[in-house]
Design a protein around this motif. Structure first.
Motif, short mmCIF file in Angstrom:
data_model
loop_
_atom_site.label_atom_id
_atom_site.label_comp_id
_atom_site.label_asym_id
_atom_site.label_seq_id
_atom_site.Cartn_x
_atom_site.Cartn_y
_atom_site.Cartn_z
N GLU A 18 46.77 55.57 45.79
CA GLU A 18 46.07 55.92 46.66
C GLU A 18 46.05 55.26 48.06
OE1 GLU A 18 43.29 57.91 46.13
OE2 GLU A 18 43.48 57.89 43.70
N LEU A 19 47.09 54.34 48.30
CA LEU A 19 47.09 53.77 49.63
C LEU A 19 48.44 53.69 50.30
CD1 LEU A 19 44.49 50.81 49.02
CD2 LEU A 19 44.05 53.03 50.29
N ASP A 20 49.54 53.45 49.45
CA ASP A 20 50.83 52.97 49.89
C ASP A 20 51.29 54.10 50.94
OD1 ASP A 20 52.77 51.54 50.06
OD2 ASP A 20 54.05 52.34 48.38
N SER A 21 51.05 55.43 50.45
CA SER A 21 51.81 56.60 51.19
C SER A 21 50.62 56.69 52.53
CB SER A 21 51.64 57.78 50.61
OG SER A 21 50.63 58.44 50.04
N PHE A 22 49.55 56.06 52.66
CA PHE A 22 48.50 56.14 53.54
C PHE A 22 48.94 55.18 54.79
CE2 PHE A 22 44.50 54.55 55.49
CZ PHE A 22 44.43 55.51 56.48
N ILE A 233 31.39 57.05 55.62
CA ILE A 233 30.63 57.59 56.69
C ILE A 233 30.30 56.53 57.71
CG2 ILE A 233 28.55 58.72 57.27
CD1 ILE A 233 28.82 60.34 54.69
N ALA A 234 30.31 55.42 57.56
CA ALA A 234 30.20 54.23 58.43
C ALA A 234 31.27 54.37 59.43
CB ALA A 234 30.05 52.81 57.72
N HIS A 235 32.74 54.31 58.80
CA HIS A 235 33.90 54.22 59.93
C HIS A 235 33.83 55.70 60.55
CE1 HIS A 235 34.66 51.14 57.29
NE2 HIS A 235 35.07 51.92 56.25
N GLN A 236 33.53 56.78 59.88
CA GLN A 236 33.60 58.21 60.22
C GLN A 236 32.49 58.17 61.62
OE1 GLN A 236 33.34 61.16 57.25
NE2 GLN A 236 33.37 62.82 58.68
N ALA A 237 31.39 57.70 61.36
CA ALA A 237 30.35 58.04 62.57
C ALA A 237 31.11 57.15 63.80
CB ALA A 237 29.04 57.19 61.96
N LYS A 300 40.58 55.39 54.52
CA LYS A 300 41.31 56.48 54.31
C LYS A 300 40.39 57.83 54.28
CE LYS A 300 44.21 58.55 50.78
NZ LYS A 300 44.71 58.36 49.33
N MET A 301 39.54 57.74 53.49
CA MET A 301 38.41 58.90 53.27
C MET A 301 38.11 59.37 54.71
SD MET A 301 36.57 58.12 49.92
CE MET A 301 37.23 58.16 48.24
N ALA A 302 37.62 58.31 55.50
CA ALA A 302 37.03 58.65 56.87
C ALA A 302 38.11 59.29 57.56
CB ALA A 302 36.42 57.42 57.60
N CYS A 303 39.15 58.83 57.77
CA CYS A 303 40.54 59.42 58.46
C CYS A 303 40.81 60.82 58.02
CB CYS A 303 41.65 58.70 58.13
SG CYS A 303 41.73 56.87 59.13
N TRP A 304 40.70 60.92 56.85
CA TRP A 304 41.03 62.50 56.23
C TRP A 304 39.67 63.36 56.73
CZ3 TRP A 304 38.15 65.47 52.92
CH2 TRP A 304 38.89 66.53 52.53
N SER A 305 38.53 62.76 56.66
CA SER A 305 37.19 63.73 57.03
C SER A 305 37.43 64.05 58.38
CB SER A 305 36.12 62.96 56.56
OG SER A 305 36.08 62.68 55.16
N GLU A 306 37.92 63.34 59.32
CA GLU A 306 37.91 63.43 60.81
C GLU A 306 39.24 64.12 61.27
OE1 GLU A 306 35.40 62.90 63.05
OE2 GLU A 306 34.49 63.21 61.07
#
Length: 329
Positions: A18-22, A233-237, A300-306
Motif C-alpha cells: 500500500e505505501l512503498d510505491s506512494f 477526509i480530515a486531510h482532504q478538507a 495516501k487516500m486523501a492525496c488520491w482523492s484530491e
C-alpha cells in the motif's frame, strides 16, 4: 535498551503493498516525539528512552530506508511537571549534531516567556509546544486555547519568528467558535509567528474540519500537520479548503507505534487500540496494524482523492516543512 523494529509480517506486507510505491524518496516528519521514560506516563514497550537513534530505527517501520528528518517535540506528562526541563534538554541534545532536524521547547502556562526565550536560544531550538493537560481548568479537554497557550508566549514567538505546534481541544475542535476565535486572533495579531494545528486540525471527526476550516481561510501563517489522524477526509478538507501547501506529514511517534486507528463516529471520535475488543469479526480475525501505517494510508487516500501530482505529494512529505523550518538540503 536500544530500539528494534516493531513491524510484524502483516505490517511489512501492508507497507509493501500500500505505501512503498506512494511515499517520496525523502520525508520530513513534522510532528514526532522524543522522550525519556521518567518524563512521561506512556511508552513503547521495551524502549524506555527514545532519542534520535531510537527514532531512526522505529521510523523505518513506517518509511522504509528513506531519508528522514524531523521536527522533534519534547513532552512531559501533567504529573511530571518537574521533568519539563529534562524533556527539553533531551530533544536539544538529540538534534545538536544535525543541521536539518528541528526541535521545539515544551512550555507550561506558568512559564516566564522571557525565560523561555532565553532557553530556546540556549538550547538551539526552533519554537514552542504547548499541551492542554497543563491547563488549570477541569476537564482540560474543554480548555480554551489561552488556558494552555497564554498570549504573552505569542508575543515572544512573533518577535523570534518561531513556530508553535498546537493540539487544540474542545468537543468540536476546529468547528468550535472559541477555538476559531483564538486561532484567528493569534494568527492575525502575531503575523511573524507560525501556528501549526496538529492532527489535521484535530479533525479526528472530519466533519468538524468541513464545518470549521472555511472560517480560517486567508491566514498566511497557519499550517497543519497530519500526525496520527487516520481519517482521509480530515486531510482532504485541508487540501481543498486551505491548500495542500499548508499541510505537512507527521508520524506522531509514539502513537504511530501503538496498534489500532482513530475513527470518527457520531459528532466525535474514538480510538481503537490493540486491546479494544473489536478485532474478532465474523468474517475473519483482524490483526490491527501500527497506527502509523493506518495514518499513512489515510494520507495516501486523501492525496488520491484530491488528484495531487507527485510533486504535490512531495510537498506534503518534505517541501512544505523544509520551507517552513528553513531546511535547505
Amino acid at each position: 535498551m536500544s530500539a528494534s523494529s516493531r513491524a510484524t509480517d502483516i505490517d511489512r506486507e501492508f507497507f509493501n503493498r500500500e505505501l512503498d510505491s506512494f511515499l517520496p524518496d525523502r520525508i520530513f516528519d513534522a510532528h514526532t516525539h522524543l522522550w525519556k521514560q521518567e518524563c512521561v506516563s506512556w511508552s513503547i514497550p521495551g524502549v524506555p528512552n527514545v532519542g534520535r537513534d531510537e527514532y531512526t530505527t522505529l521510523i523505518g517501520d513506517l518509511h522504509g530506508p528513506r531519508q528522514t528528518e524531523a521536527l522533534f517535540i519534547p513532552f512531559a506528562s501533567e504529573n511530571k511537571c518537574d521533568k519539563v526541563r529534562l524533556a527539553n534538554q533531551w530533544v536539544a541534545d538529540s538534534i545538536s549534531d544535525s543541521s536539518d532536524s528541528r526541535g521545539l521547547y515544551f512550555i507550561t502556562p506558568k512559564d516566564d516567556p522571557e525565560h523561555v526565550r532565553e532557553q530556546v536560544e540556549k538550547l538551539g531550538l526552533h519554537g514552542l509546544k504547548c499541551y492542554h493537560s497543563m491547563a488549570s481548568v477541569n476537564p482540560t479537554w474543554e480548555a480554551s486555547i489561552p488556558d494552555f497557550l497564554p498570549e504573552p508566549f505569542l508575543e515572544v514567538a512573533n518577535q523570534e519568528s518561531w513556530c508553535i505546534t498546537l493540539h487544540m481541544v474542545k468537543t468540536r475542535a476546529v468547528a468550535d467558535p472559541d477555538n476559531l476565535h483564538w486561532i484567528r486572533q493569534y494568527c492575525e495579531s502575531y503575523p511573524n509567528m507560525k501556528l501549526i494545528l496538529a492532527h489535521s486540525a484535530r479533525g479526528f471527526q472530519p466533519a468538524h474540519n468541513l464545518d470549521g476550516l472555511e472560517k480560517l481561510k486567508g491566514l498566511d501563517n497557519l499550517f497543519f500537520d497530519t500526525s496520527a489522524n487516520c481519517e482521509p477526509i480530515a486531510h482532504q478538507a485541508i487540501m481543498r479548503i486551505i491548500g495542500h501547501d499548508r499541510l505537512m506529514y507527521g508520524s506522531d511517534l509514539p502513537v504511530s507505534h501503538w496498534r489500532g486507528r482513530s475513527l470518527g463516529v457520531a459528532d466525535t471520535f474514538l480510538w481503537l487500540y490493540e486491546d479494544t475488543p473489536v478485532w474478532d469479526e465474523k468474517h475473519r480475525l483482524i490483526q490491527p496494524l501500527l497506527i502509523g501505517l493506518e495514518h499513512l494510508q489515510s494520507v495516501k487516500m486523501a492525496c488520491w482523492s484530491e488528484r495531487l501530482t507527485d510533486s504535490q505529494v512531495e510537498d506534503i512529505f518534505w517541501n512544505n516543512a523544509a520551507g517552513l523550518f528553513g531546511v535547505t538540503s
